[in-house]
Design an enzyme around this catalytic site. Structure first.
Site, PDB file in Angstrom:
ATOM      1  N   GLU A 129       0.894  -1.095  -0.039  1.00 57.77           N
ATOM      2  CA  GLU A 129       0.018   0.014  -0.019  1.00 57.77           C
ATOM      3  C   GLU A 129       0.972   1.279   0.017  1.00 57.77           C
ATOM      4  O   GLU A 129       0.674   2.252  -0.736  1.00 57.77           O
ATOM      5  CB  GLU A 129      -0.955   0.058   1.264  1.00 57.77           C
ATOM      6  CG  GLU A 129      -2.131  -0.974   1.430  1.00 57.77           C
ATOM      7  CD  GLU A 129      -3.148  -1.059   0.156  1.00 57.77           C
ATOM      8  OE1 GLU A 129      -2.961  -1.025  -1.000  1.00 57.77           O
ATOM      9  OE2 GLU A 129      -4.012  -0.630   0.628  1.00 57.77           O
ATOM     10  N   THR A 182      -5.483   6.603  -5.782  1.00 53.46           N
ATOM     11  CA  THR A 182      -5.365   6.936  -4.208  1.00 53.46           C
ATOM     12  C   THR A 182      -4.650   8.322  -3.854  1.00 53.46           C
ATOM     13  O   THR A 182      -4.853   9.062  -3.178  1.00 53.46           O
ATOM     14  CB  THR A 182      -5.017   5.831  -3.520  1.00 53.46           C
ATOM     15  OG1 THR A 182      -5.752   4.638  -3.904  1.00 53.46           O
ATOM     16  CG2 THR A 182      -4.984   5.784  -1.890  1.00 53.46           C
TER      17      THR A 182
END
Length: 274
Positions: A129, A182
């Protein structure tokens, strides 16, 4: 010991309106498939990616980064080959990068005889991530690894709690055919929050957790409100307000942005309403 395993890596909904970066839930019908194989050739390789145009270099792919972090921690000098069959569209807001990261470390851990518990795999999946968004958040990888609803009580030190999942709670997810990265979605978020909004938000967070454990669906609905992040991110999603209004009219308990968007989720009591 098995040498190869084919897995289903589930998609997730992060934040759930009131729990930015700390709440998430796992979806049981949407996800990627991966084939992880232990090989005689030392190092991590990604031999196949279908369904998305993603880098095969293990240093530039979230699955490779996550597995390398795990192997370094375990001190294992083994070869790992990764095949990724993407069913989750990148940038869709339902944990595409998290599925690859979590799935890869789970499979490698399994093939090595499960030296770590699932909850102990979360920090390594978070490294994937970090590559994807610049932030090592756990709200997607935690539910992907643990299932159901999860709460990140603390990041330093990391403390992740599995929450109760009511039997009649269903998620509906709609994906506008646009992509929001994101990193871009995070760039619109303000770093300072007014106290009155913070009070409202953590009240809703506590209410949602209480609603999940007590299976109080009305309380869950009252708590699915975001006064901090959604007002900023929703402007990136065309017709968001219209979709949310109609979902609530149709009987949804609550409706909001899934993760960083653009997907929109609604939670409902019962399959028919969903």
């Amino acid at each position: 010991m098995e040498k190869s395993v084919r897995i289903f890596a589930p998609a997730t909904i992060a934040n759930l309106s009131c729990g930015f970066d700390v709440l998430g839930c796992c979806l049981d019908t949407v996800g990627d498939e991966m084939v992880i194989t232990l090989t005689d050739k030392y190092g991590v390789s990604i031999s196949k990616i279908e369904g998305a145009d993603l880098p095969k270099s293990p240093e530039k792919n979230v699955a490779g980064v996550a597995v390398n972090a795990l192997l370094k921690y375990l001190g294992k000098n083994v070869g790992v080959d990764i095949e990724i069959y993407k069913k989750i569209k990148a940038g869709s807001g339902i944990g595409s990068s998290a599925a690859s990261s979590a799935g890869a470390v789970w499979a490698v851990n399994y093939l090595l005889g499960n030296p770590l518990k699932n909850v102990e795999l979360i920090p390594f999946a978070m490294e994937g991530e970090r590559l994807a968004s610049g932030n090592a958040h756990a709200d997607n990888v935690a539910p992907s690894l643990l299932g159901g609803f999860t709460l990140v009580r603390s990041y330093d030190p990391l403390d992740v709690i599995a929450l109760h999942s009511p039997d009649q709670l269903y998620a509906t997810v709609i994906h506008p055919q646009i992509e929001i990265k994101t990193a871009d979605s995070r760039s619109v978020i303000k770093q300072n929050v007014p106290l009155d909004k913070a009070i409202t938000q953590w009240g809703n967070l506590g209410g949602l957790v209480a609603g999940l454990y007590s299976e109080n669906y009305e309380l869950i609905g009252r708590s699915l409100k975001d006064v901090i992040i959604e007002p900023l991110r929703s402007i990136l999603i065309p017709a968001f307000d219209n979709v949310k209004e109609n979902a609530l009219k149709a009987g949804a308990l609550g409706c909001g942005i899934s993760g960083s968007g653009p997907s929109i989720f609604a939670l409902s009591k019962g399959y028919d309403t969903a």
